[in-house]
Structure formats: C-alpha cells, structure tokens
Write an enzyme that holds these catalytic residues in place. Structure first.
Site, PDB file in Angstrom:
ATOM      1  N   ASP A  91      -0.464   4.269   0.828  1.00 19.58           N
ATOM      2  CA  ASP A  91      -0.988   5.263   1.777  1.00 19.58           C
ATOM      3  C   ASP A  91      -0.107   5.293   3.027  1.00 19.58           C
ATOM      4  OD1 ASP A  91      -1.936   3.377   3.841  1.00 19.58           O
ATOM      5  OD2 ASP A  91      -3.380   2.739   2.324  1.00 19.58           O
ATOM      6  N   CYS A 144      11.870  19.696 -11.569  1.00 17.13           N
ATOM      7  CA  CYS A 144      13.001  19.708 -10.636  1.00 17.13           C
ATOM      8  C   CYS A 144      13.957  20.827 -11.066  1.00 17.13           C
ATOM      9  CB  CYS A 144      13.694  18.353 -10.715  1.00 17.13           C
ATOM     10  SG  CYS A 144      15.191  18.187  -9.752  1.00 17.13           S
ATOM     11  N   ASN A 173       0.828  -1.199   0.000  1.00 18.85           N
ATOM     12  CA  ASN A 173       0.000   0.000   0.000  1.00 18.85           C
ATOM     13  C   ASN A 173       0.863   1.249   0.000  1.00 18.85           C
ATOM     14  OD1 ASN A 173      -2.000  -1.837   0.153  1.00 18.85           O
ATOM     15  ND2 ASN A 173      -2.468  -1.511   2.325  1.00 18.85           N
ATOM     16  N   GLY A 231      -5.118  -9.300   2.924  1.00 22.54           N
ATOM     17  CA  GLY A 231      -5.802  -8.379   2.006  1.00 22.54           C
ATOM     18  C   GLY A 231      -5.090  -8.145   0.693  1.00 22.54           C
ATOM     19  N   THR A 232      -4.530  -9.196   0.127  1.00 19.75           N
ATOM     20  CA  THR A 232      -3.862  -9.031  -1.175  1.00 19.75           C
ATOM     21  C   THR A 232      -4.297 -10.164  -2.097  1.00 19.75           C
ATOM     22  OG1 THR A 232      -1.749  -8.876  -2.334  1.00 19.75           O
ATOM     23  CG2 THR A 232      -1.738 -10.119  -0.246  1.00 19.75           C
ATOM     24  N   SER A 233      -4.627  -9.818  -3.352  1.00 24.81           N
ATOM     25  CA  SER A 233      -5.262 -10.794  -4.241  1.00 24.81           C
ATOM     26  C   SER A 233      -4.288 -11.835  -4.782  1.00 24.81           C
ATOM     27  CB  SER A 233      -5.949 -10.060  -5.394  1.00 24.81           C
ATOM     28  OG  SER A 233      -5.006  -9.260  -6.068  1.00 24.81           O
ATOM     29  N   ALA A 256      -9.762  -7.743   7.454  1.00 21.33           N
ATOM     30  CA  ALA A 256      -8.535  -7.475   8.207  1.00 21.33           C
ATOM     31  C   ALA A 256      -8.832  -6.772   9.536  1.00 21.33           C
ATOM     32  CB  ALA A 256      -7.598  -6.608   7.361  1.00 21.33           C
ATOM     33  N   HIS A 279       5.901  -0.773  -2.909  1.00 18.65           N
ATOM     34  CA  HIS A 279       5.374  -0.152  -4.132  1.00 18.65           C
ATOM     35  C   HIS A 279       5.398   1.375  -4.069  1.00 18.65           C
ATOM     36  CE1 HIS A 279       3.089  -4.083  -5.406  1.00 18.65           C
ATOM     37  NE2 HIS A 279       4.384  -4.126  -5.628  1.00 18.65           N
TER      38      HIS A 279
HETATM   39  P1  OAD Z   1      -6.096  -6.014  -4.977  1.00 16.57           P
HETATM   40  O1  OAD Z   1      -7.082  -4.937  -5.233  1.00 16.57           O
HETATM   41  O2  OAD Z   1      -5.608  -6.808  -6.113  1.00 16.57           O
HETATM   42  O3  OAD Z   1      -6.708  -7.044  -3.937  1.00 16.57           O
HETATM   43  C1  OAD Z   1      -7.301  -6.583  -2.749  1.00 16.57           C
HETATM   44  C2  OAD Z   1      -7.602  -7.783  -1.885  1.00 16.57           C
HETATM   45  O4  OAD Z   1      -8.132  -7.276  -0.659  1.00 16.57           O
HETATM   46  C3  OAD Z   1      -8.632  -8.744  -2.450  1.00 16.57           C
HETATM   47  O5  OAD Z   1      -8.130 -10.043  -2.386  1.00 16.57           O
HETATM   48  C4  OAD Z   1      -9.844  -8.581  -1.524  1.00 16.57           C
HETATM   49  O6  OAD Z   1     -10.494  -9.816  -1.282  1.00 16.57           O
HETATM   50  C5  OAD Z   1      -9.176  -8.124  -0.241  1.00 16.57           C
HETATM   51  N1  OAD Z   1     -10.019  -7.330   0.662  1.00 16.57           N
HETATM   52  C6  OAD Z   1     -11.072  -6.527   0.394  1.00 16.57           C
HETATM   53  N2  OAD Z   1     -11.580  -5.993   1.528  1.00 16.57           N
HETATM   54  C7  OAD Z   1     -10.821  -6.481   2.555  1.00 16.57           C
HETATM   55  C8  OAD Z   1     -10.837  -6.314   3.966  1.00 16.57           C
HETATM   56  N3  OAD Z   1     -11.714  -5.534   4.581  1.00 16.57           N
HETATM   57  N4  OAD Z   1      -9.886  -6.970   4.692  1.00 16.57           N
HETATM   58  C9  OAD Z   1      -8.973  -7.768   4.095  1.00 16.57           C
HETATM   59  N5  OAD Z   1      -8.930  -7.965   2.760  1.00 16.57           N
HETATM   60  C10 OAD Z   1      -9.831  -7.329   1.996  1.00 16.57           C
HETATM   61  O7  OAD Z   1      -4.901  -5.339  -4.156  1.00 16.57           O
HETATM   62  P2  OAD Z   1      -3.409  -5.829  -3.951  1.00 16.57           P
HETATM   63  O8  OAD Z   1      -3.314  -7.320  -3.891  1.00 16.57           O
HETATM   64  O9  OAD Z   1      -2.847  -5.052  -2.834  1.00 16.57           O
HETATM   65  O10 OAD Z   1       0.373  -2.095  -7.370  1.00 16.57           O
HETATM   66  O11 OAD Z   1      -2.746  -5.341  -5.293  1.00 16.57           O
HETATM   67  C11 OAD Z   1      -1.376  -5.491  -5.491  1.00 16.57           C
HETATM   68  C12 OAD Z   1      -0.840  -4.368  -6.319  1.00 16.57           C
HETATM   69  O12 OAD Z   1      -1.579  -4.271  -7.522  1.00 16.57           O
HETATM   70  C13 OAD Z   1      -1.005  -2.997  -5.703  1.00 16.57           C
HETATM   71  O13 OAD Z   1       0.008  -2.679  -4.773  1.00 16.57           O
HETATM   72  C14 OAD Z   1      -0.967  -2.111  -6.877  1.00 16.57           C
HETATM   73  C15 OAD Z   1      -1.900  -2.887  -7.763  1.00 16.57           C
HETATM   74  O14 OAD Z   1      -1.849  -2.654  -9.102  1.00 16.57           O
HETATM   75  C16 OAD Z   1       0.912  -0.973  -7.870  1.00 16.57           C
HETATM   76  O15 OAD Z   1       0.296   0.063  -7.998  1.00 16.57           O
HETATM   77  C17 OAD Z   1       2.335  -1.140  -8.266  1.00 16.57           C
HETATM   78 ZN    ZN Z   2      16.179  16.433 -10.862  1.00 15.13          ZN
END
Ligand code: OAD
Ligand code: ZN
Length: 237
Positions: A100, A146, A98, A183-185, A226, A115
């Site tokens: 944020d 810059c 994340n 919380g990551t897909s 989470a 990231h």
């Molecule tokens: P995703 O949007 O792919 O997946 C989010 C996951 O969070 C899903 O599996 C949901 O089931 C789960 N989820 C939803 N609500 C939740 C809750 N309340 N508690 C726990 N889990 C919950 O997000 P990421 O896997 O983080 O990269 O995505 C990976 C990367 O892809 C990101 O960092 C970003 C994106 O493109 C960049 O920008 C480089």
């Molecule tokens: Zn510069």
C-alpha cells in the site's frame, strides 16, 4: 508498554514493516484470523504460474485489493515513521513488505517496497518501467495490454519471484546498529531472516501484538499494536 528506544547520534536504524503496520488502517493482514490467505490460495492469485494460467483471476484479486486500499488512511504508526525520517534523515532505512502507499501518504519519502507496490503496474514482457496505475480490471474485461503486445501485470513480487532492491537492503542491513521489525509474522523469506543477518551486531527488537515465528532471533520483543507503540517508542538523543 515497552521502554523508550534511545537512538544515539551514531546509530543507523533499519525498520522492517509487515502487514500489521497497516492493520489499524483497515487493510487486512495475510495470516491469522481474517487474513487474506484464509480466503485465497496463494498459488492461485500470487504466483507467476497463476498469472500464466489465469491472468484475469490474478487481476480480480489485485483489483479487489486496490479497491480496499484506495480509501485507507495512514495510522499513527505510519506517521511515527515519517516523523522519525524527518529527524534521522539518511540514518533511517524503512523497508516495507507492504504494497500500500500509506507510508508515503503519511509523509515518508524514502521507503523501500521490497514486495512491490499495489498502485503500480508493469509489462510482463518488455523492460518498460513500472508506472502508476489505480485502475481496477474486473473480469470479464480483457487483461490490459502493453504497446509491445505483452500483458500489463501488477508490480508485485509474487511467490517464487525475487524481492526488489535486495542490494540496497543488504547494504543497509550491513550498516545498521538498530534493527526493528514491526507487524510481520516472520515466516516469509528473505525478510524473515534479515534479523539473523544483523544479530550479534545490531540491537534487535520486535513490535507486534503477538510473537512472530522468528521471535527467538530477536533480543527484545514488545507486544503491542504498531499504532500504539511506535509513536512513543523512539527517543532521539
Ligand atoms: P502476516 O499477515 O503474515 O503477519 C501480520 C503480522 O501483523 C502478524 O504477526 C500479526 O500479529 C501482526 N499484527 C496484526 N495487527 C497488528 C497491529 N495492529 N500492529 C502490529 N502488528 C500487528 O503479514 P506479513 O508478515 O507482512 O507477501 O507477510 C509477509 C508477506 O507475506 C507479505 O508481504 C505478503 C504475504 O504473502 C507477498 O505478497 C509477496
Ligand atoms: Zn511491453
């Protein structure tokens, strides 16, 4: 509800966070219903090619995300991780995808943002260090420059770029005895393959409301939000 997860005095815990950890704070995830990638094409707003083709559109996207994240507050999942850091100190390694700052707002001091960070920018040309930046750059304003003449870009790892701090991350993966992904897909690599890196050696656990793409790599999967699961998950022995 999952059973509690005992952490022994010799355990070293690696936690990989994804967008789901901030979902209960009102920050949209990327995939699934209401996800950011349903409304935006990754290659148009989050890639080096997009930046060279249309930097103003890229800033429009990240300005929107800065605006949305600027008022977000940490949820119980962030607070649970900050509390765990307090107890485990350097036996806890939190690696978040994340961008944020909710971990930090909850009190965590040692979080790796693999990231990048939404509220930092850097130069796309010189080696000037990334700097704090809460500005929103909306078109038709010019893209900020810059002193060296380069353009100021978001301090974000775009598709096709190398995530940050991979050396420290793999060192922590090599030393961990417990690996928890929350919380990551499980579709974006290399983060999605961290579990395979430790499998067979560390206890591997997934927490989230639905099974991730890489669910078969985890020994244990607990379905739940989470913010509901993490505050009661750890039992530090
Ligand atoms: P995703 O949007 O792919 O997946 C989010 C996951 O969070 C899903 O599996 C949901 O089931 C789960 N989820 C939803 N609500 C939740 C809750 N309340 N508690 C726990 N889990 C919950 O997000 P990421 O896997 O983080 O990269 O995505 C990976 C990367 O892809 C990101 O960092 C970003 C994106 O493109 C960049 O920008 C480089
Ligand atoms: Zn510069």
């Amino acid at each position: 509800m999952p059973p509690t997860l005992p952490i022994s005095p010799t355990d070293r815990v690696f936690i990989l966070c994804g967008a789901g950890v901030s979902a209960e704070s009102g920050i949209p995830t990327f995939r699934g219903v209401g996800g950011l990638w349903q409304n935006f094409r990754i290659e148009e707003v989050a890639s080096p090619e997009a930046w060279y083709r249309d930097p103003r559109m890229v800033w429009e996207f990240y300005s929107m995300r800065r605006r949305a994240a600027s008022t977000a507050k940490p949820n119980p999942a962030h607070f649970a991780l900050a509390k765990l850091e307090n107890t485990l100190q350097d036996r806890l390694f939190v690696c978040t995808q994340n961008v944020d700052r909710l971990h930090e707002l909850a009190g965590s001091k040692n979080v790796i943002h693999m990231h990048g960070e939404l509220f930092k920018s850097r130069c796309d040309t010189c080696s000037r260090a990334p700097f704090a930046d809460t500005n929103v750059y909306d078109p038709p304003a010019e893209v900020p420059r810059c002193k060296c003449g380069g353009r100021i870009r978001p301090h974000i790892c775009w598709f096709g770029e190398m995530p940050f701090e991979l050396d420290r991350i793999y060192e922590a993966l090599d030393g961990c005895t417990v690996f928890l992904a929350v919380g990551t897909s499980g579709v974006v690599h290399p983060a999605a393959s961290f579990v395979d890196h430790v499998a067979g050696r560390a206890r591997t656990i997934y927490v989230g409301p639905e099974s991730p793409e890489n669910a078969s790599s985890f020994a244990e999967c607990y379905l739940g939000k989470a913010g509901q699961v993490l505050p009661n998950l750890f039992s530090v022995l």
